[in-house]
Design a protein around this motif. Structure first.
Motif, PDB file in Angstrom:
ATOM      1  N   GLU A  82       0.824  -1.211   0.000  1.00  0.00           N
ATOM      2  CA  GLU A  82       0.000   0.000   0.000  1.00  0.00           C
ATOM      3  C   GLU A  82       0.858   1.261   0.000  1.00  0.00           C
ATOM      4  O   GLU A  82       0.412   2.320  -0.438  1.00  0.00           O
ATOM      5  CB  GLU A  82      -0.918   0.005   1.224  1.00  0.00           C
ATOM      6  CG  GLU A  82      -2.034  -1.024   1.162  1.00  0.00           C
ATOM      7  CD  GLU A  82      -2.871  -1.045   2.417  1.00  0.00           C
ATOM      8  OE1 GLU A  82      -2.516  -0.310   3.382  1.00  0.00           O
ATOM      9  OE2 GLU A  82      -3.870  -1.789   2.466  1.00  0.00           O
ATOM     10  N   LYS A  83       2.093   1.142   0.488  1.00  0.00           N
ATOM     11  CA  LYS A  83       3.017   2.270   0.514  1.00  0.00           C
ATOM     12  C   LYS A  83       3.872   2.338  -0.744  1.00  0.00           C
ATOM     13  O   LYS A  83       4.787   3.158  -0.838  1.00  0.00           O
ATOM     14  CB  LYS A  83       3.920   2.184   1.742  1.00  0.00           C
ATOM     15  CG  LYS A  83       3.168   2.286   3.063  1.00  0.00           C
ATOM     16  CD  LYS A  83       4.130   2.197   4.240  1.00  0.00           C
ATOM     17  CE  LYS A  83       3.403   2.327   5.574  1.00  0.00           C
ATOM     18  NZ  LYS A  83       4.337   2.258   6.730  1.00  0.00           N
ATOM     19  N   GLY A  84       3.605   1.458  -1.706  1.00  0.00           N
ATOM     20  CA  GLY A  84       4.325   1.505  -2.972  1.00  0.00           C
ATOM     21  C   GLY A  84       5.558   0.635  -3.049  1.00  0.00           C
ATOM     22  O   GLY A  84       6.367   0.789  -3.966  1.00  0.00           O
ATOM     23  N   VAL A  85       5.725  -0.287  -2.104  1.00  0.00           N
ATOM     24  CA  VAL A  85       6.890  -1.174  -2.114  1.00  0.00           C
ATOM     25  C   VAL A  85       6.542  -2.463  -2.854  1.00  0.00           C
ATOM     26  O   VAL A  85       5.506  -3.080  -2.586  1.00  0.00           O
ATOM     27  CB  VAL A  85       7.347  -1.513  -0.675  1.00  0.00           C
ATOM     28  CG1 VAL A  85       8.579  -2.426  -0.707  1.00  0.00           C
ATOM     29  CG2 VAL A  85       7.652  -0.245   0.104  1.00  0.00           C
ATOM     30  N   GLU A  86       7.402  -2.868  -3.782  1.00  0.00           N
ATOM     31  CA  GLU A  86       7.236  -4.171  -4.436  1.00  0.00           C
ATOM     32  C   GLU A  86       7.775  -5.244  -3.496  1.00  0.00           C
ATOM     33  O   GLU A  86       8.963  -5.257  -3.170  1.00  0.00           O
ATOM     34  CB  GLU A  86       7.997  -4.209  -5.767  1.00  0.00           C
ATOM     35  CG  GLU A  86       7.868  -5.534  -6.508  1.00  0.00           C
ATOM     36  CD  GLU A  86       8.719  -5.584  -7.760  1.00  0.00           C
ATOM     37  OE1 GLU A  86       9.012  -6.708  -8.226  1.00  0.00           O
ATOM     38  OE2 GLU A  86       9.093  -4.516  -8.275  1.00  0.00           O
ATOM     39  N   VAL A  87       6.904  -6.140  -3.061  1.00  0.00           N
ATOM     40  CA  VAL A  87       7.263  -7.108  -2.029  1.00  0.00           C
ATOM     41  C   VAL A  87       7.211  -8.525  -2.584  1.00  0.00           C
ATOM     42  O   VAL A  87       6.280  -8.893  -3.314  1.00  0.00           O
ATOM     43  CB  VAL A  87       6.311  -6.998  -0.812  1.00  0.00           C
ATOM     44  CG1 VAL A  87       6.738  -7.969   0.286  1.00  0.00           C
ATOM     45  CG2 VAL A  87       6.291  -5.581  -0.274  1.00  0.00           C
ATOM     46  N   HIS A  88       8.217  -9.313  -2.215  1.00  0.00           N
ATOM     47  CA  HIS A  88       8.263 -10.731  -2.569  1.00  0.00           C
ATOM     48  C   HIS A  88       8.375 -11.536  -1.274  1.00  0.00           C
ATOM     49  O   HIS A  88       9.481 -11.808  -0.810  1.00  0.00           O
ATOM     50  CB  HIS A  88       9.440 -11.026  -3.493  1.00  0.00           C
ATOM     51  CG  HIS A  88       9.372 -10.302  -4.802  1.00  0.00           C
ATOM     52  ND1 HIS A  88       8.680 -10.782  -5.888  1.00  0.00           N
ATOM     53  CD2 HIS A  88       9.889  -9.105  -5.187  1.00  0.00           C
ATOM     54  CE1 HIS A  88       8.779  -9.933  -6.896  1.00  0.00           C
ATOM     55  NE2 HIS A  88       9.503  -8.904  -6.493  1.00  0.00           N
ATOM     56  N   PRO A  89       7.234 -11.900  -0.674  1.00  0.00           N
ATOM     57  CA  PRO A  89       7.267 -12.611   0.606  1.00  0.00           C
ATOM     58  C   PRO A  89       7.391 -14.118   0.423  1.00  0.00           C
ATOM     59  O   PRO A  89       6.936 -14.676  -0.579  1.00  0.00           O
ATOM     60  CB  PRO A  89       5.920 -12.247   1.226  1.00  0.00           C
ATOM     61  CG  PRO A  89       5.010 -12.078   0.041  1.00  0.00           C
ATOM     62  CD  PRO A  89       5.865 -11.558  -1.084  1.00  0.00           C
ATOM     63  N   GLU A  90       8.002 -14.767   1.409  1.00  0.00           N
ATOM     64  CA  GLU A  90       8.102 -16.231   1.365  1.00  0.00           C
ATOM     65  C   GLU A  90       8.231 -16.772   2.782  1.00  0.00           C
ATOM     66  O   GLU A  90       9.054 -16.294   3.575  1.00  0.00           O
ATOM     67  CB  GLU A  90       9.316 -16.671   0.538  1.00  0.00           C
ATOM     68  CG  GLU A  90       9.441 -18.188   0.440  1.00  0.00           C
ATOM     69  CD  GLU A  90      10.624 -18.646  -0.403  1.00  0.00           C
ATOM     70  OE1 GLU A  90      10.819 -19.870  -0.519  1.00  0.00           O
ATOM     71  OE2 GLU A  90      11.356 -17.785  -0.928  1.00  0.00           O
ATOM     72  N   VAL A  91       7.398 -17.757   3.095  1.00  0.00           N
ATOM     73  CA  VAL A  91       7.571 -18.519   4.325  1.00  0.00           C
ATOM     74  C   VAL A  91       8.538 -19.650   4.012  1.00  0.00           C
ATOM     75  O   VAL A  91       8.283 -20.473   3.117  1.00  0.00           O
ATOM     76  CB  VAL A  91       6.237 -19.080   4.850  1.00  0.00           C
ATOM     77  CG1 VAL A  91       6.480 -20.045   6.013  1.00  0.00           C
ATOM     78  CG2 VAL A  91       5.321 -17.947   5.289  1.00  0.00           C
TER      79      VAL A  91
END
Length: 305
Positions: A82-91
């Motif tokens: 929502e703040k404009g960060v491209e995120v790549h999450p992984e557990v």
């Protein structure tokens, strides 16, 4: 780390509501215009955190812990997006060990790892726990440890260099430190200062002419890298103590130092760096010496499969 392309945040094991390191990592990713990888480790075999009850229904406990981890990661990723960060999450279903952290960073070809500093039992200030020391020793790339407090990527950065080491022919570590610090400060809109300590108690260092020569070397080095005169600090004393004392009476947001580049200990971090990291009192970016990743490649190859 002169132009970081892949930022990796290693989430703390506890899903705390407030995570300064993740806030910092998100702000840094925005400033650099780069994606942020977030790795949340969960041990697929461990149920220790569940207590004695976990022994009765280990599969249920593991699935519950995994679900909580996934929800935390999803919620935090959405907030950053929502703040404009491209995120790549992984557990990541692996033990939260230094070796596994290093192997993961190597596997995704991270350029910089970001981690929270943790509260230490019996001490008022946060710092590095035993696992952090181990990870810093084996990490294939530089590590940024974030001090708790209001997230601020601007302000003042301080880069620490060793002019005695610089005098050795062929050294490139100080140049790597200052270039990484300068690029980061420029990107974040921070003022960059540089410090070097003349160890007057070391053998052969009491000669005034030697002090003058090292100070001139420092001035020339700082000028070469475009550091303003008022941002240069050359002080006498024991390196670790002098830098920590200077930090305590100044207001810096980030200290940039080199590790594994001199006074080597079995940990591969360095006496001066260890002393500074123990008492810095601010966030610290530990720059790995050039070629360090090659030294660890053999060790990591068997893990990162």
């Amino acid at each position: 780390m002169i132009r970081p392309l892949r930022l990796l945040f290693l989430a703390p094991f506890s899903q705390a509501a407030h995570c300064p390191g993740l806030e910092y990592a998100g702000g840094l990713a925005r400033a650099l215009g780069r994606p942020l990888h977030i790795a949340a480790f969960t041990d697929p075999h461990g149920v220790e955190s569940a207590g004695p009850a976990g022994a009765e229904c280990p599969n249920v406990v593991r699935q519950s812990a995994l679900a909580q981890r996934q929800k935390w990661l999803k919620d935090e990723s959405a907030r950053l997006q929502e703040k404009g960060v491209e995120v790549h999450p992984e557990v990541v279903r692996a033990s939260s060990s230094a070796a596994e952290f290093a192997a993961y960073a190597h596997r995704i070809e991270a350029d910089l790892v970001i981690k929270d500093m943790q509260a230490r039992p019996g001490l008022a200030h946060c710092g590095l726990l035993p696992q952090d020391w181990e990870f810093l020793s084996v990490s294939p790339v530089s590590v940024l440890y974030v001090q708790p407090g209001p997230m601020q990527i601007r302000g003042k950065f301080l880069a620490a260099i060793d002019m005695e080491f610089q005098a050795k022919e062929g050294d490139s570590d100080n140049h790597a430190i200052i270039e990484a610090a300068r690029h980061l400060a420029s990107t974040c809109g921070a003022a960059l200062h540089v410090i070097s300590v003349y160890d007057s108690d070391a053998p052969g260092q009491g000669d005034l002419s030697r002090y003058d020569a090292r100070k001139q070397d420092f001035e020339d080095f700082a000028l070469q890298h475009g550091i303003a005169r008022e941002h240069r600090h050359f002080i006498p004393g024991a390196p670790a103590n002098a830098i920590c004392a200077y930090l305590q009476r100044s207001a810096y947001n980030l200290l940039v130092i080199g590790v594994a580049n001199h006074h080597l200990m079995p940990s591969g971090i360095g006496l001066t760096a260890e002393g500074i990291l123990e008492n810095a009192g601010c966030s610290v970016l530990a720059i790995k010496a050039p070629g360090f990743g090659e030294q660890r490649k053999e060790m990591l190859r068997d893990i990162a499969v």
